[in-house]
Design a protein around this motif. Structure first.
Motif, PDB file in Angstrom:
ATOM      1  N   SER A 104       0.837  -1.195   0.000  1.00  0.00           N
ATOM      2  CA  SER A 104       0.000   0.000   0.000  1.00  0.00           C
ATOM      3  C   SER A 104       0.877   1.252   0.000  1.00  0.00           C
ATOM      4  N   LEU A 105       2.081   1.140   0.534  1.00  0.00           N
ATOM      5  CA  LEU A 105       3.005   2.268   0.458  1.00  0.00           C
ATOM      6  C   LEU A 105       3.352   2.548  -1.002  1.00  0.00           C
ATOM      7  N   ALA A 106       3.624   1.480  -1.736  1.00  0.00           N
ATOM      8  CA  ALA A 106       3.950   1.634  -3.147  1.00  0.00           C
ATOM      9  C   ALA A 106       2.782   2.253  -3.911  1.00  0.00           C
ATOM     10  N   THR A 107       1.598   1.838  -3.553  1.00  0.00           N
ATOM     11  CA  THR A 107       0.411   2.380  -4.213  1.00  0.00           C
ATOM     12  C   THR A 107       0.248   3.862  -3.906  1.00  0.00           C
ATOM     13  N   GLU A 108       0.392   4.208  -2.628  1.00  0.00           N
ATOM     14  CA  GLU A 108       0.247   5.609  -2.234  1.00  0.00           C
ATOM     15  C   GLU A 108       1.271   6.496  -2.899  1.00  0.00           C
ATOM     16  N   LEU A 109       2.511   5.995  -2.967  1.00  0.00           N
ATOM     17  CA  LEU A 109       3.574   6.808  -3.537  1.00  0.00           C
ATOM     18  C   LEU A 109       3.523   6.831  -5.058  1.00  0.00           C
ATOM     19  N   GLY A 110       3.144   5.704  -5.646  1.00  0.00           N
ATOM     20  CA  GLY A 110       3.096   5.639  -7.100  1.00  0.00           C
ATOM     21  C   GLY A 110       4.362   5.076  -7.718  1.00  0.00           C
ATOM     22  N   PHE A 111       5.249   4.514  -6.898  1.00  0.00           N
ATOM     23  CA  PHE A 111       6.394   3.833  -7.498  1.00  0.00           C
ATOM     24  C   PHE A 111       6.788   2.621  -6.667  1.00  0.00           C
ATOM     25  N   SER A 112       7.711   1.827  -7.181  1.00  0.00           N
ATOM     26  CA  SER A 112       8.080   0.561  -6.522  1.00  0.00           C
ATOM     27  C   SER A 112       8.794   0.807  -5.217  1.00  0.00           C
ATOM     28  N   VAL A 113       8.550  -0.088  -4.292  1.00  0.00           N
ATOM     29  CA  VAL A 113       9.237  -0.053  -2.998  1.00  0.00           C
ATOM     30  C   VAL A 113       9.991  -1.359  -2.811  1.00  0.00           C
ATOM     31  N   ILE A 114      11.293  -1.265  -2.647  1.00  0.00           N
ATOM     32  CA  ILE A 114      12.110  -2.468  -2.437  1.00  0.00           C
ATOM     33  C   ILE A 114      12.725  -2.389  -1.050  1.00  0.00           C
ATOM     34  N   SER A 115      12.552  -3.422  -0.264  1.00  0.00           N
ATOM     35  CA  SER A 115      13.151  -3.353   1.068  1.00  0.00           C
ATOM     36  C   SER A 115      14.585  -3.865   1.009  1.00  0.00           C
ATOM     37  N   THR A 116      15.489  -3.173   1.685  1.00  0.00           N
ATOM     38  CA  THR A 116      16.905  -3.539   1.605  1.00  0.00           C
ATOM     39  C   THR A 116      17.552  -3.530   2.984  1.00  0.00           C
ATOM     40  N   VAL A 117      18.613  -4.309   3.112  1.00  0.00           N
ATOM     41  CA  VAL A 117      19.500  -4.196   4.273  1.00  0.00           C
ATOM     42  C   VAL A 117      20.887  -4.037   3.655  1.00  0.00           C
ATOM     43  N   ALA A 118      21.273  -2.804   3.406  1.00  0.00           N
ATOM     44  CA  ALA A 118      22.479  -2.535   2.615  1.00  0.00           C
ATOM     45  C   ALA A 118      23.732  -3.144   3.215  1.00  0.00           C
ATOM     46  N   VAL A 119      23.845  -3.087   4.549  1.00  0.00           N
ATOM     47  CA  VAL A 119      25.085  -3.589   5.154  1.00  0.00           C
ATOM     48  C   VAL A 119      25.228  -5.097   4.999  1.00  0.00           C
ATOM     49  N   ARG A 120      24.105  -5.783   4.712  1.00  0.00           N
ATOM     50  CA  ARG A 120      24.190  -7.236   4.488  1.00  0.00           C
ATOM     51  C   ARG A 120      24.034  -7.565   3.002  1.00  0.00           C
ATOM     52  N   GLY A 121      23.905  -6.541   2.186  1.00  0.00           N
ATOM     53  CA  GLY A 121      23.768  -6.775   0.745  1.00  0.00           C
ATOM     54  C   GLY A 121      22.420  -7.353   0.347  1.00  0.00           C
ATOM     55  N   GLU A 122      21.443  -7.269   1.239  1.00  0.00           N
ATOM     56  CA  GLU A 122      20.136  -7.849   0.920  1.00  0.00           C
ATOM     57  C   GLU A 122      19.293  -6.860   0.118  1.00  0.00           C
ATOM     58  N   GLY A 123      18.628  -7.392  -0.886  1.00  0.00           N
ATOM     59  CA  GLY A 123      17.720  -6.557  -1.677  1.00  0.00           C
ATOM     60  C   GLY A 123      18.376  -5.931  -2.888  1.00  0.00           C
ATOM     61  N   MET A 124      19.678  -6.141  -3.048  1.00  0.00           N
ATOM     62  CA  MET A 124      20.393  -5.489  -4.152  1.00  0.00           C
ATOM     63  C   MET A 124      19.922  -5.987  -5.509  1.00  0.00           C
ATOM     64  N   GLU A 125      19.741  -7.324  -5.596  1.00  0.00           N
ATOM     65  CA  GLU A 125      19.323  -7.885  -6.882  1.00  0.00           C
ATOM     66  C   GLU A 125      17.956  -7.384  -7.284  1.00  0.00           C
ATOM     67  N   ALA A 126      17.034  -7.397  -6.319  1.00  0.00           N
ATOM     68  CA  ALA A 126      15.681  -6.926  -6.611  1.00  0.00           C
ATOM     69  C   ALA A 126      15.723  -5.464  -7.052  1.00  0.00           C
ATOM     70  N   LEU A 127      16.563  -4.697  -6.373  1.00  0.00           N
ATOM     71  CA  LEU A 127      16.701  -3.280  -6.698  1.00  0.00           C
ATOM     72  C   LEU A 127      17.200  -3.104  -8.136  1.00  0.00           C
ATOM     73  N   LEU A 128      18.274  -3.820  -8.463  1.00  0.00           N
ATOM     74  CA  LEU A 128      18.858  -3.668  -9.795  1.00  0.00           C
ATOM     75  C   LEU A 128      17.914  -4.159 -10.882  1.00  0.00           C
ATOM     76  N   GLN A 129      17.152  -5.201 -10.543  1.00  0.00           N
ATOM     77  CA  GLN A 129      16.188  -5.717 -11.505  1.00  0.00           C
ATOM     78  C   GLN A 129      15.149  -4.648 -11.820  1.00  0.00           C
ATOM     79  N   GLU A 130      14.674  -4.005 -10.785  1.00  0.00           N
ATOM     80  CA  GLU A 130      13.670  -2.965 -10.954  1.00  0.00           C
ATOM     81  C   GLU A 130      14.253  -1.770 -11.719  1.00  0.00           C
ATOM     82  N   VAL A 131      15.517  -1.441 -11.429  1.00  0.00           N
ATOM     83  CA  VAL A 131      16.186  -0.346 -12.143  1.00  0.00           C
ATOM     84  C   VAL A 131      16.224  -0.658 -13.640  1.00  0.00           C
ATOM     85  N   GLU A 132      16.597  -1.888 -13.958  1.00  0.00           N
ATOM     86  CA  GLU A 132      16.666  -2.296 -15.361  1.00  0.00           C
ATOM     87  C   GLU A 132      15.317  -2.202 -16.029  1.00  0.00           C
ATOM     88  N   ARG A 133      14.303  -2.640 -15.310  1.00  0.00           N
ATOM     89  CA  ARG A 133      12.958  -2.611 -15.872  1.00  0.00           C
ATOM     90  C   ARG A 133      12.578  -1.173 -16.214  1.00  0.00           C
TER      91      ARG A 133
END
Lengths: 648, 79
Positions: free
Chosen positions: A153-182
């Motif tokens: 619902s956050l993504a809906t309210e904002l109008g763009f994709s929301v990817i959850s990440t934990v940068a210090v553990r490198g989590e979510g990077m692939e999903a992020l880059l995939q969305e960037v490519e899209r």
């Protein structure tokens, strides 16, 4: 709707991606996680703001260029850093195309404020063909503190994709880059609208800002079902660290440990490097025939560059401390504790750590002033940084103190030599504060910029970030040693070696070979200028190579006083011999005068070079050289005259 | 009776009623960092000796600011 075909392995250079976010949202960790060591650091044209670009590899194999933009609270920029972020996003930086995709990095434990910038970015996305993705960082910490967030619902309210990440553990990077490519593959849905200048230059009124955050609150009400509990550990640690008494004591303790580590822990690698340089010298000496090339390499290049490289361990250790303190979140607290005291002379609390760094070496200290947002505050700090007693001054201090000050005790406890050393240090700090005060009353007038600083929650420093930071600083330091110092060492070697004394020219104790060289002639020419300070032509000559780097002075004095540097002697032996010679040649007034000269004189080309780089102008290094020389001259003069007057 | 945030002591809290600006446009900066009308703010720490600057908690974040900066924020004290 047609899609652009992505060719694997082809760099998507024309389509830029940028990271935007509040300070302390973990943007840099995210940047590091995406790009690793594939980073390039430079400068934006015309400003002293660091430009960080890195390269990520998308799931498809394509190379993506990512810019880490300076942290900002809003697009209504107040500092040079924030202006760069705003200008890059709007495509107003010459040579820098506006990024196609903006990754809005948000600290999930700080949504109530972070989302403010996100709504501004949404405005940009709506009005241009820029795409936005939200990277909800530190989701692990947020969950631990009880946050329950409905991402969809956050993504809906904002109008763009929301990817959850934990940068210090490198989590979510692939999903992020995939969305960037899209998003990069999307054809712009609207015709490319040139950005409305009014839209950009309008400064939001307080009313508009209030409305923006009312909207943030509305969105959070819909999507956040459990609000954040305060961070227990941060509060506990702050009870101690920000305690009016214990906190201050802890800060002093921290400083003591830092200084200790620089002077003791650094000793081992420094000695190792010194030995390495010495052995290289000896090896080359053994393998090359005597002649100009050998002299150039040993006396020019190795002596000059070697004396500077030796400081690398000290600089790295100090930076290790600073990076750990910054990354953990402590540094903001130190700035807070020191702000009032520093304010008394017109310095900003944030100037504390850069000035502290300058006690090891002013070069990284000046680089560290980048955390000071206001140009005026930053320049003042840069101008006084070289007055902090840097480690390169120590060899000269040690030499002169051991040669001239008796090994006596005062009241049976304090060593006279130690007291003088302490006086030199404290005198330097005092002069720095006075200089700051005067600078703020003359060339840099005006009130201090606001403190208004966030204290981030404490975190365990990321070794990866710290290591990358250290690597970057080492590279910068070595590159400078390799360029400025190298060329200067060669020039100075030439001046000190040529012309050689002719067959008819007498060479003895009072007329060493260096007297006949260009440097010797320059020294003789300068001599009348420096005579009021108690300096004879030999000191004047030694000051010439001593100008490039302070540590070179001792070797220069040895040369001028004809202490032969035989292979059988250790450095300590020749220093002792030199100390002996000096104590017979000079009076105490001259020695004191030279010590005081060393406290104030700007005898470091690296400092001038980094000042030029950080201020993007020749004016400030020139001013620095000017005021410090005047200061050194006056102080030396007064010292010499008083010492003579006292008949010591 | 509204007081300025700059006047609050350690431990005291209030609700922000207005943010005043000056020539430098400080109101915008204060608001963008989270000091907004209606927000609850509490003074958590005071600097050693002079008690200035201060650290406040607002909107879940810790903000350090000088008392003269804080004086632009009017609060209605709680408790």
């Amino acid at each position: 709707m047609s899609h652009q075909k992505l060719i694997p392995d082809s760099p998507l250079m024309s389509e830029g991606i940028a990271l935007v976010g509040n300070p302390n949202c973990g943007k840099t960790s995210l940047f590091n996680a995406l790009t690793g060591s594939r980073q390039k650091v430079g400068n934006y044209p015309g400003v002293t703001v660091e430009r960080k670009e890195g390269f990520a590899v998308a799931p498809s194999g394509a190379r993506l260029s990512i810019l880490d933009l300076p942290g900002t609270y809003s697009l209504d920029a107040a500092t040079p850093d924030e202006m760069v972020t705003r200008d890059v996003i709007f495509g107003m930086v010459p040579g820098e195309k506006a990024p196609r995709v903006l990754i809005a990095v948000v600290d999930a434990t700080n949504l109530e404020r972070n989302l403010g910038l996100v709504l501004e970015l949404r405005d940009v996305a709506v009005n241009t063909d820029t795409e936005v993705i939200l990277a909800l960082n530190m989701m692990d910490l947020a969950r631990n503190r009880g946050v329950e967030l409905d991402l969809e619902s956050l993504a809906t309210e904002l109008g763009f994709s929301v990817i959850s990440t934990v940068a210090v553990r490198g989590e979510g990077m692939e999903a992020l880059l995939q969305e960037v490519e899209r998003l990069l593959q999307k054809q712009p849905e609207k015709t490319k609208r040139s950005l409305n200048r009014d839209f950009l230059s309008k400064k939001p009124s307080p009313q508009e800002i209030q409305e923006r955050f009312d909207e943030v609150d509305r969105i959070l009400k819909l999507t956040l079902s459990q609000t954040l509990k305060p961070s227990v550990w941060t509060d506990r640690i702050d009870q101690f660290v920000l305690h009016p008494f214990w906190g201050f004591l802890f800060l002093i303790l921290m400083l003591t440990v830092m200084f200790q580590s620089i002077f003791t822990w650094a000793q081992f690698p420094m000695d190792w490097l010194k030995q390495g340089v010495g052995e290289t010298s000896a090896w080359i000496g053994g393998h090359l025939a005597d002649g100009p090339l050998k002299s150039l390499i040993i006396d020019g290049i190795l002596a000059g560059v070697g004396s500077v490289i030796v400081f690398l361990p000290q600089i790295l250790i100090l930076f290790l401390f600073i990076l750990l303190l910054e990354d953990s979140g402590y540094m903001a607290r130190a700035a807070f504790l020191m702000d009032r005291i520093m304010g008394k002379v017109g310095l900003h609390g944030r100037a504390f750590i850069p000035l502290l760094s300058s006690f090891a070496c002013a070069v990284p200290g000046i680089m560290a002033t980048r955390t000071i947002a206001s140009r005026r505050d930053r320049l003042t700090t840069i101008l006084i940084a070289p007055l902090m007693t840097c480690s390169a001054r120590l060899p000269v201090y040690t030499l002169l103190i051991s040669a001239f000050i008796p090994q006596r005790q005062i009241f049976g406890v304090w060593s006279l030599q130690g007291l003088l050393m302490l006086a030199l240090y404290l005198g330097a700090v005092a002069s720095g504060l006075i200089a700051a005060f005067l600078i703020r009353k003359s060339v840099m007038q005006g009130p201090r910029s606001p403190l208004l600083m966030e204290l981030p929650t404490y975190k365990v420093p990321s070794l990866k970030s710290v290591a990358l930071g250290l690597l970057e600083r080492a590279k910068i330091f070595l590159r400078r040693a390799g360029t400025v110092i190298l060329s200067l060492s060669v020039i100075l070697w030439f001046l000190a070696t040529y012309p050689k004394p002719g067959p008819m020219d007498p060479v003895d104790a009072t007329r060493p070979a260096i007297l006949y060289s260009y440097a010797g002639k320059i020294g003789k020419t300068i001599e009348p200028l420096l005579k009021p300070l108690g300096f004879d032509w030999r000191i004047s000559v030694a000051l010439i190579p001593g100008f490039a780097a302070r540590e070179v002075m001792v070797g220069a004095l040895a040369t001028v006083y004809s202490i032969e540097n035989q292979e059988s002697n250790t450095t300590e032996d020749s220093h002792e011999a030199l100390a002996q010679k000096l104590s017979h040649h000079w009076g105490l007034p001259t020695a004191l005068s030279l010590l005081v000269w060393y406290v104030f004189a700007c005898q470091c080309l690296s400092t001038l070079a980094v000042t030029r780089r950080e201020t993007n102008s020749w004016r400030w290094p020139a001013f620095m050289l000017g005021y410090m020389t005047v200061l050194a001259y006056l102080a030396s003069f007064i010292t010499y005259r008083i010492a003579l007057g006292w008949g010591i | 009776m509204p007081q300025s945030l700059g006047q609050l002591r350690k431990g005291q809290s209030g609700q922000i009623v207005s943010v005043q600006t000056d020539e430098a446009g400080i109101a915008q900066r204060l608001m963008e960092i989270g000091l907004l009308i209606g927000s609850h703010v509490q003074v958590l720490h005071e600097a050693p000796m002079s008690g200035d600057p201060i650290v406040v908690r607002v909107r879940g974040a810790l903000i350090a600011l000088r008392r003269n900066e804080a004086s632009h924020i009017l609060v209605s004290p709680i408790g």
